[in-house]
Design a protein around this motif. Structure first.
Motif, PDB file in Angstrom:
ATOM      1  N   LEU A 106     110.309  34.834  30.676  1.00 48.40           N
ATOM      2  CA  LEU A 106     111.107  33.631  31.077  1.00 48.40           C
ATOM      3  C   LEU A 106     110.354  33.081  32.906  1.00 48.40           C
ATOM      4  CD1 LEU A 106     114.084  31.460  31.908  1.00 48.40           C
ATOM      5  CD2 LEU A 106     115.023  33.683  32.857  1.00 48.40           C
ATOM      6  N   VAL A 107     109.655  34.413  33.309  1.00 46.23           N
ATOM      7  CA  VAL A 107     109.119  34.161  34.559  1.00 46.23           C
ATOM      8  C   VAL A 107     107.694  32.772  34.601  1.00 46.23           C
ATOM      9  CG1 VAL A 107     108.027  35.015  37.027  1.00 46.23           C
ATOM     10  CG2 VAL A 107     109.919  35.933  35.330  1.00 46.23           C
ATOM     11  N   GLY A 108     106.858  33.529  33.314  1.00 48.35           N
ATOM     12  CA  GLY A 108     105.903  32.731  33.141  1.00 48.35           C
ATOM     13  C   GLY A 108     106.092  31.753  32.433  1.00 48.35           C
ATOM     14  N   LEU A 109     107.163  31.345  32.030  1.00 51.18           N
ATOM     15  CA  LEU A 109     107.556  29.772  31.433  1.00 51.18           C
ATOM     16  C   LEU A 109     107.984  29.085  32.896  1.00 51.18           C
ATOM     17  CD1 LEU A 109     109.172  27.923  29.501  1.00 51.18           C
ATOM     18  CD2 LEU A 109     111.194  28.701  29.898  1.00 51.18           C
TER      19      LEU A 109
ATOM     20  N   TYR B  46     102.444  39.980  34.013  1.00 49.34           N
ATOM     21  CA  TYR B  46     104.041  39.786  34.662  1.00 49.34           C
ATOM     22  C   TYR B  46     104.228  40.664  33.788  1.00 49.34           C
ATOM     23  CZ  TYR B  46     104.484  34.859  36.742  1.00 49.34           C
ATOM     24  OH  TYR B  46     103.927  34.060  37.579  1.00 49.34           O
ATOM     25  N   LYS B  47     104.059  41.262  32.983  1.00 51.54           N
ATOM     26  CA  LYS B  47     104.694  42.335  31.966  1.00 51.54           C
ATOM     27  C   LYS B  47     104.628  43.318  33.000  1.00 51.54           C
ATOM     28  CE  LYS B  47     105.433  41.279  27.444  1.00 51.54           C
ATOM     29  NZ  LYS B  47     106.984  41.354  27.788  1.00 51.54           N
ATOM     30  N   ALA B  48     102.688  43.658  33.520  1.00 52.35           N
ATOM     31  CA  ALA B  48     102.239  44.606  34.695  1.00 52.35           C
ATOM     32  C   ALA B  48     102.850  44.777  35.531  1.00 52.35           C
ATOM     33  CB  ALA B  48     101.021  44.229  34.962  1.00 52.35           C
ATOM     34  N   LEU B  49     103.330  43.843  36.256  1.00 50.67           N
ATOM     35  CA  LEU B  49     104.774  43.392  37.280  1.00 50.67           C
ATOM     36  C   LEU B  49     105.860  44.267  37.249  1.00 50.67           C
ATOM     37  CD1 LEU B  49     103.740  40.449  39.606  1.00 50.67           C
ATOM     38  CD2 LEU B  49     102.765  42.268  39.770  1.00 50.67           C
TER      39      LEU B  49
ATOM     40  N   LEU C 266      94.170  31.803  30.048  1.00 50.14           N
ATOM     41  CA  LEU C 266      95.072  31.826  30.585  1.00 50.14           C
ATOM     42  C   LEU C 266      96.824  32.599  30.325  1.00 50.14           C
ATOM     43  CD1 LEU C 266      96.858  31.434  33.156  1.00 50.14           C
ATOM     44  CD2 LEU C 266      96.831  28.887  32.887  1.00 50.14           C
ATOM     45  N   PHE C 267      97.056  31.709  29.050  1.00 55.17           N
ATOM     46  CA  PHE C 267      98.210  32.202  28.326  1.00 55.17           C
ATOM     47  C   PHE C 267      98.874  33.974  28.645  1.00 55.17           C
ATOM     48  CE2 PHE C 267     100.803  33.362  25.056  1.00 55.17           C
ATOM     49  CZ  PHE C 267     101.789  32.903  25.153  1.00 55.17           C
ATOM     50  N   PHE C 268      97.574  34.387  27.582  1.00 54.36           N
ATOM     51  CA  PHE C 268      97.289  35.785  27.612  1.00 54.36           C
ATOM     52  C   PHE C 268      97.473  36.575  28.715  1.00 54.36           C
ATOM     53  CE2 PHE C 268      96.006  34.950  23.348  1.00 54.36           C
ATOM     54  CZ  PHE C 268      97.202  35.135  22.788  1.00 54.36           C
ATOM     55  N   TYR C 269      96.676  36.054  30.120  1.00 53.88           N
ATOM     56  CA  TYR C 269      96.336  36.864  31.476  1.00 53.88           C
ATOM     57  C   TYR C 269      98.014  36.277  32.097  1.00 53.88           C
ATOM     58  CZ  TYR C 269      95.735  36.494  36.668  1.00 53.88           C
ATOM     59  OH  TYR C 269      96.132  37.254  37.868  1.00 53.88           O
ATOM     60  N   VAL C 270      98.585  35.744  32.251  1.00 50.03           N
ATOM     61  CA  VAL C 270     100.087  35.242  32.688  1.00 50.03           C
ATOM     62  C   VAL C 270     101.271  36.158  32.203  1.00 50.03           C
ATOM     63  CG1 VAL C 270     101.767  33.875  33.060  1.00 50.03           C
ATOM     64  CG2 VAL C 270      99.346  32.699  33.302  1.00 50.03           C
TER      65      VAL C 270
ATOM     66  N   LEU D 290      96.020  33.330  49.485  1.00 51.12           N
ATOM     67  CA  LEU D 290      97.094  33.793  49.105  1.00 51.12           C
ATOM     68  C   LEU D 290      98.812  33.334  49.197  1.00 51.12           C
ATOM     69  CD1 LEU D 290      96.000  33.041  53.820  1.00 51.12           C
ATOM     70  CD2 LEU D 290      96.299  35.299  52.551  1.00 51.12           C
ATOM     71  N   PHE D 291      98.228  32.224  48.703  1.00 53.56           N
ATOM     72  CA  PHE D 291      99.624  31.681  47.789  1.00 53.56           C
ATOM     73  C   PHE D 291     100.087  32.755  47.133  1.00 53.56           C
ATOM     74  CE2 PHE D 291      98.697  26.913  49.713  1.00 53.56           C
ATOM     75  CZ  PHE D 291     100.079  26.690  49.667  1.00 53.56           C
ATOM     76  N   TRP D 292      98.706  32.817  46.046  1.00 53.33           N
ATOM     77  CA  TRP D 292      99.460  33.758  44.447  1.00 53.33           C
ATOM     78  C   TRP D 292      99.463  35.288  45.305  1.00 53.33           C
ATOM     79  CZ3 TRP D 292      93.740  31.586  41.822  1.00 53.33           C
ATOM     80  CH2 TRP D 292      94.207  30.896  41.505  1.00 53.33           C
ATOM     81  N   SER D 293      99.094  35.800  46.229  1.00 54.54           N
ATOM     82  CA  SER D 293      99.861  36.780  46.288  1.00 54.54           C
ATOM     83  C   SER D 293     101.522  37.004  47.598  1.00 54.54           C
ATOM     84  CB  SER D 293      99.111  37.700  48.552  1.00 54.54           C
ATOM     85  OG  SER D 293      99.771  36.232  49.109  1.00 54.54           O
ATOM     86  N   ILE D 294     101.893  35.667  47.939  1.00 48.61           N
ATOM     87  CA  ILE D 294     103.265  35.575  47.853  1.00 48.61           C
ATOM     88  C   ILE D 294     103.863  35.288  46.558  1.00 48.61           C
ATOM     89  CG2 ILE D 294     104.738  33.641  49.000  1.00 48.61           C
ATOM     90  CD1 ILE D 294     102.714  32.665  51.116  1.00 48.61           C
ATOM     91  N   GLU D 295     103.436  34.522  45.971  1.00 46.21           N
ATOM     92  CA  GLU D 295     104.292  34.974  44.080  1.00 46.21           C
ATOM     93  C   GLU D 295     104.033  35.803  43.457  1.00 46.21           C
ATOM     94  OE1 GLU D 295     103.210  33.701  40.120  1.00 46.21           O
ATOM     95  OE2 GLU D 295     101.422  33.390  41.474  1.00 46.21           O
ATOM     96  N   ASN D 296     102.924  36.898  44.227  1.00 50.60           N
ATOM     97  CA  ASN D 296     103.214  38.315  43.929  1.00 50.60           C
ATOM     98  C   ASN D 296     104.526  38.700  43.679  1.00 50.60           C
ATOM     99  OD1 ASN D 296     100.646  39.805  42.360  1.00 50.60           O
ATOM    100  ND2 ASN D 296     100.461  38.357  42.967  1.00 50.60           N
ATOM    101  N   ILE D 297     104.684  38.504  44.988  1.00 51.57           N
ATOM    102  CA  ILE D 297     106.250  39.251  46.267  1.00 51.57           C
ATOM    103  C   ILE D 297     107.496  38.736  45.456  1.00 51.57           C
ATOM    104  CG2 ILE D 297     107.125  39.704  48.422  1.00 51.57           C
ATOM    105  CD1 ILE D 297     104.656  41.415  47.787  1.00 51.57           C
ATOM    106  N   LEU D 298     107.461  37.242  45.109  1.00 54.41           N
ATOM    107  CA  LEU D 298     108.584  36.721  44.261  1.00 54.41           C
ATOM    108  C   LEU D 298     108.292  36.632  43.155  1.00 54.41           C
ATOM    109  CD1 LEU D 298     107.814  32.885  46.058  1.00 54.41           C
ATOM    110  CD2 LEU D 298     109.124  34.799  46.635  1.00 54.41           C
ATOM    111  N   ALA D 299     107.436  37.204  42.318  1.00 58.24           N
ATOM    112  CA  ALA D 299     107.452  37.561  40.762  1.00 58.24           C
ATOM    113  C   ALA D 299     108.246  39.018  41.079  1.00 58.24           C
ATOM    114  CB  ALA D 299     106.668  37.553  40.595  1.00 58.24           C
ATOM    115  N   LYS D 300     107.903  39.818  41.571  1.00 58.10           N
ATOM    116  CA  LYS D 300     108.712  41.401  41.612  1.00 58.10           C
ATOM    117  C   LYS D 300     110.142  41.441  41.522  1.00 58.10           C
ATOM    118  CE  LYS D 300     107.822  45.236  41.251  1.00 58.10           C
ATOM    119  NZ  LYS D 300     108.242  46.511  39.989  1.00 58.10           N
TER     120      LYS D 300
END
Length: 297
Positions: free
Chosen positions: A183-186, A235-238, A227-231, A163-173
């Motif tokens: 920058l977001v990943g940083l 974020y590029k996909a988002l 994890l680095f490559f995942y993030v 649930l935390f990560w689902s909220i993060e998706n919205i903020l990131a988008k």
């Protein structure tokens, strides 16, 4: 046409992220068996933060920091707190209690929460193709997979992290429309790693950090690299594709995880496992059809 090409690019990046995610969750189960969950989350996220700092300065992107508005900074700090710190500790603690497969299944409900939030907060539209694919993923994930709905401590921890990560998706988008994915990943990993470090120190586990062995640091380095490559790819996909679509594609990691379990830890895949993989793969086929159909329109 430019927007369609961007969505296609985002979808391809999301599939790469899903493959990496399958490896990440598979490797996380190995990691938590040998390292305290909080120490693992702290060291791994901090290491990824260092990777992003090196990448950020190496690519001369530091000037982006001076162009951020107050609203963008607020969103970035929110991502660091909500996405990069607490949920990792919750997830690693939960995965140690219930196992990687069950944790992965609960985590895959992420696309449902992201879709709901995206419709109301991002005004994203869900088409028929998405709905059909989503139903197939739900069938493959929750009908055929041998998973019992038990709201124990481990399950609740994984669900909370999701649930935390689902909220993060919205903020990131929201912030990705104005800033770079790097920058977001940083912010996510540097700020998140810092918060986890404070949690570690205040919880009295600081000595465990200095007592890590060389083999444990090797585990942390490998996990941090994954994890680095995942993030990075996520974020590029988002940035290019709708948040709901990216989250749905990430469910393909269930298929990747099953393949890894069957190949490396010799977990026998039963008939239902194969059915689940077929349904999820079929769902991905329906989603990727738009890559070819729309490219000829």
């Amino acid at each position: 046409m430019k927007n369609i090409k961007g969505i296609h690019k985002g979808m391809m990046l999301a599939f790469v992220t899903a493959i990496i995610s399958g490896f990440a969750i598979f490797y996380s189960k190995i990691s938590v068996a040998k390292i305290d969950p909080l120490i693992l989350a702290t060291t791994r996220n901090s290491l990824v933060g260092i990777f992003f700092i090196i990448y950020f300065f190496a690519t001369s992107n530091v000037r982006q920091l001076f162009k951020l508005t107050k609203k963008e900074l607020l969103l970035l700090f929110g991502i660091g707190i909500i996405g990069g710190s607490v949920p990792f500790y919750l997830f690693f603690t939960g995965i140690k209690l219930i196992g990687a497969q069950s944790a992965n299944i609960i985590h895959k409900s992420l696309f449902i929460w992201v879709a709901i939030l995206s419709i109301f907060l991002l005004k994203e539209k869900v088409n028929v193709r998405y709905l059909i694919a989503g139903i197939l993923v739900c069938i493959g994930t929750y009908f055929f997979t041998p998973f019992k709905l038990i709201l124990g401590k481990g399950e609740l921890l994984i669900l909370s992290a999701t649930l935390f990560w689902s909220i993060e998706n919205i903020l990131a988008k929201k912030v990705l429309s104005q800033t770079s994915s790097e920058l977001v990943g940083l912010f996510r990993m540097v700020l998140g790693g810092g918060i986890l470090l404070l949690i570690t120190l205040f919880s009295g586990k600081g000595k465990l950090l200095t007592g890590l062995s060389v083999p444990q640091w090797q585990i942390i380095f490998i996990g941090g690299s994954i994890l680095f490559f995942y993030v990075f790819t996520w974020y590029k996909a988002l940035k290019y594709a709708p948040a709901s679509l990216v989250a749905l594609i990430l469910t393909f990691s269930v298929v990747v995880g099953n393949v890894l379990n069957g190949s490396f830890v010799h977990v026998s895949l039963v008939r239902n496992d194969w059915y689940a993989m077929v349904f999820i793969t079929l769902a991905m086929g329906i989603l990727t059809q738009r890559l070819f159909v729309r490219s000829h329109e």
